[in-house]
Design a protein around this motif. Structure first.
Motif, PDB file in Angstrom:
ATOM      1  N   ALA A 157     -25.670  30.419  18.552  1.00  0.00           N
ATOM      2  CA  ALA A 157     -25.561  31.874  18.610  1.00  0.00           C
ATOM      3  C   ALA A 157     -24.846  32.367  17.359  1.00  0.00           C
ATOM      4  CB  ALA A 157     -24.798  32.302  19.857  1.00  0.00           C
ATOM      5  N   VAL A 158     -25.454  33.305  16.648  1.00  0.00           N
ATOM      6  CA  VAL A 158     -24.832  33.940  15.487  1.00  0.00           C
ATOM      7  C   VAL A 158     -24.072  35.172  15.984  1.00  0.00           C
ATOM      8  CG1 VAL A 158     -25.224  35.142  13.315  1.00  0.00           C
ATOM      9  CG2 VAL A 158     -26.569  33.102  13.881  1.00  0.00           C
ATOM     10  N   ILE A 159     -22.771  35.195  15.749  1.00  0.00           N
ATOM     11  CA  ILE A 159     -21.914  36.258  16.269  1.00  0.00           C
ATOM     12  C   ILE A 159     -21.497  37.186  15.131  1.00  0.00           C
ATOM     13  CG2 ILE A 159     -19.856  36.792  17.619  1.00  0.00           C
ATOM     14  CD1 ILE A 159     -21.788  34.991  19.112  1.00  0.00           C
ATOM     15  N   SER A 160     -21.767  38.467  15.277  1.00  0.00           N
ATOM     16  CA  SER A 160     -21.355  39.439  14.276  1.00  0.00           C
ATOM     17  C   SER A 160     -19.835  39.521  14.205  1.00  0.00           C
ATOM     18  CB  SER A 160     -21.927  40.817  14.640  1.00  0.00           C
ATOM     19  OG  SER A 160     -21.275  41.841  13.926  1.00  0.00           O
ATOM     20  N   GLY A 161     -19.315  39.775  12.988  1.00  0.00           N
ATOM     21  CA  GLY A 161     -17.876  39.944  12.830  1.00  0.00           C
ATOM     22  C   GLY A 161     -17.340  41.158  13.563  1.00  0.00           C
ATOM     23  N   GLY A 162     -18.218  42.071  13.951  1.00  0.00           N
ATOM     24  CA  GLY A 162     -17.791  43.266  14.651  1.00  0.00           C
ATOM     25  C   GLY A 162     -17.677  43.114  16.143  1.00  0.00           C
ATOM     26  N   ARG A 185     -17.581  34.980  12.598  1.00  0.00           N
ATOM     27  CA  ARG A 185     -17.021  35.455  11.344  1.00  0.00           C
ATOM     28  C   ARG A 185     -16.042  36.574  11.653  1.00  0.00           C
ATOM     29  NH1 ARG A 185     -21.774  35.150  11.932  1.00  0.00           N
ATOM     30  NH2 ARG A 185     -22.234  34.007  10.040  1.00  0.00           N
ATOM     31  N   LEU A 186     -15.123  36.840  10.725  1.00  0.00           N
ATOM     32  CA  LEU A 186     -14.179  37.933  10.873  1.00  0.00           C
ATOM     33  C   LEU A 186     -14.798  39.224  10.341  1.00  0.00           C
ATOM     34  CD1 LEU A 186     -10.899  36.204   9.650  1.00  0.00           C
ATOM     35  CD2 LEU A 186     -11.431  36.893  12.004  1.00  0.00           C
ATOM     36  N   PRO A 187     -14.367  40.377  10.855  1.00  0.00           N
ATOM     37  CA  PRO A 187     -14.879  41.636  10.297  1.00  0.00           C
ATOM     38  C   PRO A 187     -14.277  41.907   8.926  1.00  0.00           C
ATOM     39  CG  PRO A 187     -13.183  42.082  11.926  1.00  0.00           C
ATOM     40  CD  PRO A 187     -13.417  40.600  11.960  1.00  0.00           C
ATOM     41  N   ASP A 188     -15.052  42.538   8.076  1.00  0.00           N
ATOM     42  CA  ASP A 188     -14.547  43.003   6.776  1.00  0.00           C
ATOM     43  C   ASP A 188     -14.004  44.406   6.934  1.00  0.00           C
ATOM     44  OD1 ASP A 188     -15.315  40.701   5.342  1.00  0.00           O
ATOM     45  OD2 ASP A 188     -17.383  41.443   5.221  1.00  0.00           O
ATOM     46  N   LEU A 189     -12.910  44.712   6.219  1.00  0.00           N
ATOM     47  CA  LEU A 189     -12.378  46.068   6.228  1.00  0.00           C
ATOM     48  C   LEU A 189     -13.187  46.901   5.241  1.00  0.00           C
ATOM     49  CD1 LEU A 189      -8.499  45.607   6.505  1.00  0.00           C
ATOM     50  CD2 LEU A 189     -10.144  46.262   8.275  1.00  0.00           C
ATOM     51  N   ALA A 190     -14.406  47.222   5.658  1.00  0.00           N
ATOM     52  CA  ALA A 190     -15.330  47.994   4.838  1.00  0.00           C
ATOM     53  C   ALA A 190     -15.883  49.135   5.666  1.00  0.00           C
ATOM     54  CB  ALA A 190     -16.466  47.101   4.338  1.00  0.00           C
TER      55      ALA A 190
END
Length: 460
Positions: A157-162, A185-190
């Motif tokens: 399963a590919v998990i979004s950083g969000g 993955r971790l979310p980016d502060l973007a």
């Protein structure tokens, strides 16, 4: 039901019947290191009911409740106004149960409510079908991942950083026992979520892509693009909705290509309740219905041709198939589902859309006010009722300081991601229809004072 302790004579009689030498012998399989040597330290051996009530009231008075302060917390649990009629109706005797009725001939009302609930969720999510609810959003998310594995016969399963980290943690706990691999993955502060990174991670071994909508930072991902990329590789798109009110303003995930849509229903009818019980929502495409966990209430006709309601599908569950079950769920959150359905009925489609617009307007006011605070940066380029700001120092400290002045200012990313130091200055802020102009003014004023370089004076 009150707790009525046994007398020594009754304990002795019980031990004699079962053949145990002592009460302690009943716990001999529990390792010694896990057992207390005596009563819990600091607790009296007994106390009167009145004394216990006073003590518990003193403990409760230390809480700062959502109704007593400017409240901007969210990140998966939201404060909304719940009409008084919801609580009144769910306490009627014919409804007051958390469990699924197994005798349709005497439970037509509850089964009809579940049928209507399923219809509401399917329309809200834009899916062909929805089940009769699950435990909560995080476990519904895991069940969706497991279901995708059954459909595709893949284990990645590919998990979004969000995706909310608590949802990821729940999935990781279950994946330990199933062998599923979670690509996280971790979310980016973007300002925008990194949809391209999620799409790049999809390969021929991927069973599903899990994307929160809106995400944990309040951003709105491009579900249509991710769905197309996933389905091109034979994978499913799972959309996770933690704030269903947002769907009154943005397109339903199923309409954008999501194969499975899950979420948390707490926002509508249920309330914060110090963290639970909550309500899991689950919908999917028709062709996957026999792999869907939980149960379905269906509509039929009886021998006389009159409309009736029954449990149509529940043969995939642990209490029926045991180790051969496709799901470990054994019941549904029936009472919370009823509360959700009553609130949705009172709102209607137009009411939900209006509520979402009111939420968005409150969030815009809040974001505009905070963007004027020196040192504060608004992260999002788009949001519904939840957004992220970047502070000049650790948001955990700021949240604690705000609380000291009676303002519950948001959820710090340091709390959600304690090991990710790059995120620690992020603060997730939520505004709803319960947020007043005075609340917004209080947050902006106190935050301005707390972030002032001189720190002179006290917030007012």
């Amino acid at each position: 039901m009150r707790y009525l302790p046994l007398t020594p004579a009754e304990r002795a009689e019980m031990l004699g019947v079962i053949g145990a030498g002592s009460v302690e012998a009943l716990f001999e399989d529990v390792p010694a290191f896990a057992r207390l040597p005596g009563p819990v330290p600091g607790l009296p051996l007994h106390a009167s009911e009145m004394a216990v009530e006073r003590h518990m009231a003193r403990l409760a008075s230390a809480n700062l409740s959502a109704a007593e302060a400017p409240f901007f917390l969210g990140a998966g649990a939201y404060r909304h106004h719940i009409p008084a009629s919801v609580d009144h109706l769910i306490q009627r005797g014919e409804f007051l149960t958390a469990y699924t009725p197994y005798q349709p001939e005497i439970a037509q009302g509850t089964l009809q409510v579940l049928f209507e609930f399923q219809t509401q969720v399917a329309r809200l999510f834009g899916t062909d079908v929805a089940n009769a609810s699950m435990y909560d959003g995080s476990t519904a998310c895991w069940e969706a991942i497991a279901m995708a594995g059954r459909v595709t016969r893949r284990k990645k399963a590919v998990i979004s950083g969000g995706l909310h980290p608590h949802y990821i943690a729940t999935a990781a706990t279950m994946a330990r026992f199933t062998g599923d691999a979670l690509d996280t993955r971790l979310p980016d502060l973007a300002a925008e979520p990194d949809d391209a990174a999620v799409i790049a991670a999809i390969d021929g071994e991927t069973s599903c892509v899990v994307v929160q909508y809106p995400d944990v930072l309040g951003r709105v991902p491009d579900l249509a693009a991710i769905a197309a990329a996933a389905q091109a590789k034979g994978a499913l798109l799972i959309a996770v909705v933690t704030e269903p009110v947002a769907l009154g303003l943005i397109e339903a995930p199923g309409k954008l290509g999501a194969d499975i849509v899950v979420g948390e229903g707490q926002s509508l009818g249920v309330g914060l309740q110090f963290g639970g019980p909550y309500l899991g929502l689950f919908g999917c495409r028709d062709k996957f219905v026999r792999q869907m966990p939980g149960r379905l209430a269906g509509q039929t006709v009886d021998a006389d041709g009159k409309r009736g309601f029954v449990l149509t599908l529940s043969t995939r569950e642990q209490h029926i198939r045991r180790e051969k079950a496709t799901s470990n769920i054994c019941t549904n959150s029936g009472l919370c589902a009823l509360a959700f359905s009553i609130h949705m009925t009172l709102l209607g489609g137009e009411g939900l859309a209006k509520l979402a617009r009111v939420n968005h307007a409150a969030a815009r006011k809040t974001a505009d006010a905070l963007a004027k605070v020196p040192g504060v940066t608004l992260l999002n380029s788009a949001y519904v009722n939840e957004f992220t700001v970047i502070l000049p120092r650790d948001a955990r400290e700021v949240v604690r300081e705000l609380a000291e002045y009676g303002v519950l200012g948001g959820v710090s990313l340091g709390r959600l991601y304690p090991e990710a130091f790059a995120l620690h200055n992020g603060l997730v802020v939520t505004a709803t229809e319960t947020t007043s102009d005075d609340d917004i003014h209080a947050l902006a004023t106190v935050l301005t004072e707390l972030l002032a370089d001189t720190h002179e004076g006290s917030p007012t």
